[in-house]
Write a protein that holds these residues in place. Structure first.
Motif, PDB file in Angstrom:
ATOM      1  N   TRP A   1       0.844  -1.194   0.000  1.00 29.60           N
ATOM      2  CA  TRP A   1       0.000   0.000   0.000  1.00 29.60           C
ATOM      3  C   TRP A   1       0.878   1.242   0.000  1.00 29.60           C
ATOM      4  N   PRO A   2       0.398   2.354  -0.541  1.00 30.03           N
ATOM      5  CA  PRO A   2       1.206   3.574  -0.548  1.00 30.03           C
ATOM      6  C   PRO A   2       1.649   4.008   0.840  1.00 30.03           C
ATOM      7  N   GLU A   3       0.837   3.686   1.847  1.00 29.51           N
ATOM      8  CA  GLU A   3       1.149   4.098   3.215  1.00 29.51           C
ATOM      9  C   GLU A   3       2.291   3.304   3.840  1.00 29.51           C
ATOM     10  N   GLU A   4       2.730   2.236   3.188  1.00 25.13           N
ATOM     11  CA  GLU A   4       3.888   1.481   3.675  1.00 25.13           C
ATOM     12  C   GLU A   4       5.147   2.231   3.234  1.00 25.13           C
ATOM     13  N   THR A   5       5.730   2.997   4.148  1.00 22.60           N
ATOM     14  CA  THR A   5       6.817   3.897   3.777  1.00 22.60           C
ATOM     15  C   THR A   5       8.105   3.652   4.551  1.00 22.60           C
ATOM     16  N   GLY A   6       8.191   2.542   5.268  1.00 21.43           N
ATOM     17  CA  GLY A   6       9.398   2.244   6.031  1.00 21.43           C
ATOM     18  C   GLY A   6       9.148   2.326   7.519  1.00 21.43           C
ATOM     19  N   GLY A   7      10.088   1.766   8.284  1.00 21.69           N
ATOM     20  CA  GLY A   7       9.940   1.722   9.734  1.00 21.69           C
ATOM     21  C   GLY A   7      10.011   3.096  10.362  1.00 21.69           C
ATOM     22  N   PRO A   8       9.423   3.263  11.540  1.00 21.94           N
ATOM     23  CA  PRO A   8       9.436   4.563  12.218  1.00 21.94           C
ATOM     24  C   PRO A   8      10.853   4.998  12.537  1.00 21.94           C
ATOM     25  N   GLY A   9      11.070   6.292  12.500  1.00 19.57           N
ATOM     26  CA  GLY A   9      12.406   6.806  12.764  1.00 19.57           C
ATOM     27  C   GLY A   9      13.239   6.831  11.507  1.00 19.57           C
ATOM     28  N   ALA A  10      14.406   6.232  11.564  1.00 24.61           N
ATOM     29  CA  ALA A  10      15.357   6.309  10.455  1.00 24.61           C
ATOM     30  C   ALA A  10      14.832   5.664   9.179  1.00 24.61           C
ATOM     31  N   GLY A  11      13.945   4.686   9.320  1.00 21.55           N
ATOM     32  CA  GLY A  11      13.446   3.984   8.134  1.00 21.55           C
ATOM     33  C   GLY A  11      12.364   4.715   7.376  1.00 21.55           C
ATOM     34  N   GLU A  12      11.786   5.758   7.946  1.00 26.63           N
ATOM     35  CA  GLU A  12      10.680   6.445   7.291  1.00 26.63           C
ATOM     36  C   GLU A  12      11.122   7.021   5.955  1.00 26.63           C
ATOM     37  N   GLY A  13      10.334   6.715   4.925  1.00 26.89           N
ATOM     38  CA  GLY A  13      10.643   7.202   3.594  1.00 26.89           C
ATOM     39  C   GLY A  13      11.557   6.300   2.800  1.00 26.89           C
ATOM     40  N   SER A  14      11.939   5.148   3.375  1.00 30.40           N
ATOM     41  CA  SER A  14      12.848   4.241   2.663  1.00 30.40           C
ATOM     42  C   SER A  14      12.112   3.173   1.864  1.00 30.40           C
ATOM     43  N   ALA A  15      10.778   3.096   2.005  1.00 29.69           N
ATOM     44  CA  ALA A  15       9.969   2.160   1.221  1.00 29.69           C
ATOM     45  C   ALA A  15       8.965   2.957   0.402  1.00 29.69           C
ATOM     46  N   VAL A  16       8.843   2.606  -0.878  1.00 31.63           N
ATOM     47  CA  VAL A  16       7.959   3.314  -1.812  1.00 31.63           C
ATOM     48  C   VAL A  16       7.122   2.272  -2.538  1.00 31.63           C
ATOM     49  N   ASN A  17       5.803   2.471  -2.547  1.00 30.43           N
ATOM     50  CA  ASN A  17       4.907   1.502  -3.177  1.00 30.43           C
ATOM     51  C   ASN A  17       3.898   2.197  -4.073  1.00 30.43           C
ATOM     52  N   VAL A  18       3.847   1.747  -5.319  1.00 28.87           N
ATOM     53  CA  VAL A  18       2.858   2.232  -6.271  1.00 28.87           C
ATOM     54  C   VAL A  18       1.900   1.077  -6.551  1.00 28.87           C
ATOM     55  N   ALA A  19       0.650   1.212  -6.082  1.00 30.89           N
ATOM     56  CA  ALA A  19      -0.354   0.154  -6.209  1.00 30.89           C
ATOM     57  C   ALA A  19      -1.210   0.442  -7.437  1.00 30.89           C
ATOM     58  N   LEU A  20      -0.950  -0.284  -8.513  1.00 32.84           N
ATOM     59  CA  LEU A  20      -1.563   0.005  -9.807  1.00 32.84           C
ATOM     60  C   LEU A  20      -2.939  -0.639  -9.942  1.00 32.84           C
ATOM     61  N   PRO A  21      -3.901   0.060 -10.529  1.00 29.72           N
ATOM     62  CA  PRO A  21      -5.221  -0.539 -10.747  1.00 29.72           C
ATOM     63  C   PRO A  21      -5.135  -1.736 -11.690  1.00 29.72           C
ATOM     64  N   ALA A  22      -5.966  -2.738 -11.439  1.00 27.96           N
ATOM     65  CA  ALA A  22      -6.072  -3.866 -12.376  1.00 27.96           C
ATOM     66  C   ALA A  22      -6.409  -3.321 -13.754  1.00 27.96           C
ATOM     67  N   GLY A  23      -5.821  -3.944 -14.771  1.00 24.74           N
ATOM     68  CA  GLY A  23      -6.069  -3.513 -16.136  1.00 24.74           C
ATOM     69  C   GLY A  23      -5.128  -2.454 -16.644  1.00 24.74           C
ATOM     70  N   THR A  24      -4.227  -1.958 -15.791  1.00 25.13           N
ATOM     71  CA  THR A  24      -3.265  -0.949 -16.233  1.00 25.13           C
ATOM     72  C   THR A  24      -2.459  -1.482 -17.414  1.00 25.13           C
ATOM     73  N   GLY A  25      -2.388  -0.678 -18.477  1.00 27.16           N
ATOM     74  CA  GLY A  25      -1.645  -1.055 -19.673  1.00 27.16           C
ATOM     75  C   GLY A  25      -0.381  -0.241 -19.835  1.00 27.16           C
ATOM     76  N   ASP A  26       0.140  -0.232 -21.046  1.00 30.06           N
ATOM     77  CA  ASP A  26       1.440   0.381 -21.303  1.00 30.06           C
ATOM     78  C   ASP A  26       1.502   1.840 -20.868  1.00 30.06           C
ATOM     79  N   GLU A  27       0.537   2.636 -21.305  1.00 34.78           N
ATOM     80  CA  GLU A  27       0.595   4.069 -21.044  1.00 34.78           C
ATOM     81  C   GLU A  27       0.612   4.363 -19.547  1.00 34.78           C
ATOM     82  N   GLY A  28      -0.283   3.710 -18.797  1.00 34.51           N
ATOM     83  CA  GLY A  28      -0.345   3.957 -17.363  1.00 34.51           C
ATOM     84  C   GLY A  28       0.868   3.429 -16.633  1.00 34.51           C
ATOM     85  N   TRP A  29       1.333   2.251 -17.021  1.00 33.27           N
ATOM     86  CA  TRP A  29       2.494   1.635 -16.358  1.00 33.27           C
ATOM     87  C   TRP A  29       3.730   2.501 -16.537  1.00 33.27           C
ATOM     88  N   LEU A  30       3.954   2.957 -17.756  1.00 37.11           N
ATOM     89  CA  LEU A  30       5.106   3.806 -18.028  1.00 37.11           C
ATOM     90  C   LEU A  30       4.960   5.169 -17.352  1.00 37.11           C
TER      91      LEU A  30
END
Length: 391
Positions: free
Chosen positions: A203-232
């Protein structure tokens, strides 16, 4: 540095075999290497068989009791302990499981070591990318997490900033978990939305552990059916800006081919041509933002084992070798003969799906009614401010 890329290959990796009917058919690895050879790419790279990962290397990520459980299940598959995720429908135990899993892990660790030491600018292990394995359990067709082990080895060698970009259709949960609290590792995963697909995380809200880890995880949750244009569009709206800010010393990427519209286990609609463009983008980003262009490229998922996986990963090898394969080229008949001999299927005829993918840059504006744009904005809002960037 020789200037030639490494291709990590050992025929033993084709023994990573969960049995008849399992989606992770090792023929995909044999056919990929066959297509690499058919295009002569094995002469454009240095083909190297790395050493199997030993106990001390596996322990960089995996718990001692889990490694012992894998060894036990490998020797006696019927006694596999499901508490460790072994002997399940996804991860059936098989004889020699520890040995071949350690071999695949060793290929990725060897790739990372060679790139870090300047022995090659780029290295590819398309048998790797087994990103779901956790420190204490198997998961999602993955026994040992070679991507995490490669990153952990880089840290052990002195790397202070390693970026991991995962474009498999499934969330790179095992790698994220391994470095959740570690600001030295930036993990970026673009995947189908967790409501729709295993493992249900990312999920987008998963961004890393509290403290030093915050902001070290990045998640893009794509809608089902996403094709070339959206993926790129999603890739280019998130990845380059983060890498430009982080300035990794090594870039590790995972190129699961299961985003493809023919893949039977997921619901995205990406073409081979878009996959190739993302591979090219990762190569360019390594040269732009990483000292020496250090790039370790791994395989991953992909269950259209004849039509998609070999073509996608052969493109990856060609790009890493600075000898890209012409998408319009006719695939050598020798390889198509190999396909038929191994599978009794007819192989594809060209290295393209006939698409010319294009995308609208994020800078051109946000469409609040578009589900893809909503997903991208959710990610940027969740993590970019934590890194001092504008969402």
């Amino acid at each position: 540095m020789s200037g030639r890329a490494l291709l990590m290959w050992d025929e033993a990796v084709t023994k990573y075999d969960f049995g008849a009917g399992h989606p992770m058919d090792p023929v995909r690895l044999a056919l990929t290497m066959g297509l690499v050879r058919a295009y002569g790419l094995d002469r454009a790279v240095d083909v190297v068989a790395g050493k199997p990962a030993g106990e001390s290397t596996l322990r960089l990520v995996h718990r001692e009791d889990y490694v012992a459980a894998v060894r036990s299940a490998s020797a006696n598959p019927r006694d596999a302990d499901q508490a460790y995720g072994l002997g399940t429908m996804d991860d059936p135990a098989f004889a020699g499981m520890h040995e071949v899993s350690a071999t695949i892990a060793g290929q990725s660790v060897g790739a990372a070591e060679a790139v870090w030491r300047g022995e090659a600018p780029h290295a590819v292990n398309f048998a790797g990318g087994l990103h779901h394995a956790m420190p204490g359990s198997a998961s999602g067709f993955c026994i040992y997490n070679d991507a995490s082990l490669a990153i952990a080895r880089l840290l052990e060698l002195g790397a202070e900033r390693v970026a991991y970009v995962d474009v498999d259709v499934h969330h790179g949960d095992g790698v994220q978990a391994a470095f959740w609290d570690d600001p030295r590792v930036l993990t970026i995963s673009l995947h189908e939305h967790p409501r729709m697909l295993f493992p249900g995380t990312g999920w987008p809200e998963e961004t890393g552990g509290p403290g030093a880890g915050e902001g070290s995880a990045v998640n893009v949750a794509l809608p089902a059916g996403t094709g070339d244009e959206g993926w790129l569009r999603a890739f280019h709206a998130v990845v380059p800006e983060l890498l430009a800010d982080f300035r990794p010393q090594v870039l590790v990427t995972q190129h699961g081919a299961d985003t493809h519209f023919e893949d039977p286990l997921a619901h995205l609609a990406v073409s081979l041509d878009a996959q190739r463009l993302v591979q090219e983008a990762c190569h360019s980003l390594a040269h732009e933002y990483v000292d020496g262009g250090r790039w370790v490229a791994l395989g991953g998922g992909g269950y259209a084992v004849v039509d998609v996986v070999p073509r996608s990963w052969t493109h990856l090898v060609g790009i890493a070798a600075h000898a890209p394969v012409d998408p319009e080229s006719v695939i050598p008949s020798s390889w198509r003969d190999e396909v038929y001999a191994r599978t009794r299927q007819l192989g594809p005829g060209r290295m393209t799906d006939g698409r010319t993918p294009a995308w609208r840059p994020w800078e051109d504006g946000y469409d609040p009614a578009d589900r893809l744009d909503q997903a991208v904005l959710a990610t940027r809002r969740a993590v970019f401010p934590l890194r001092g960037l504008l969402a």
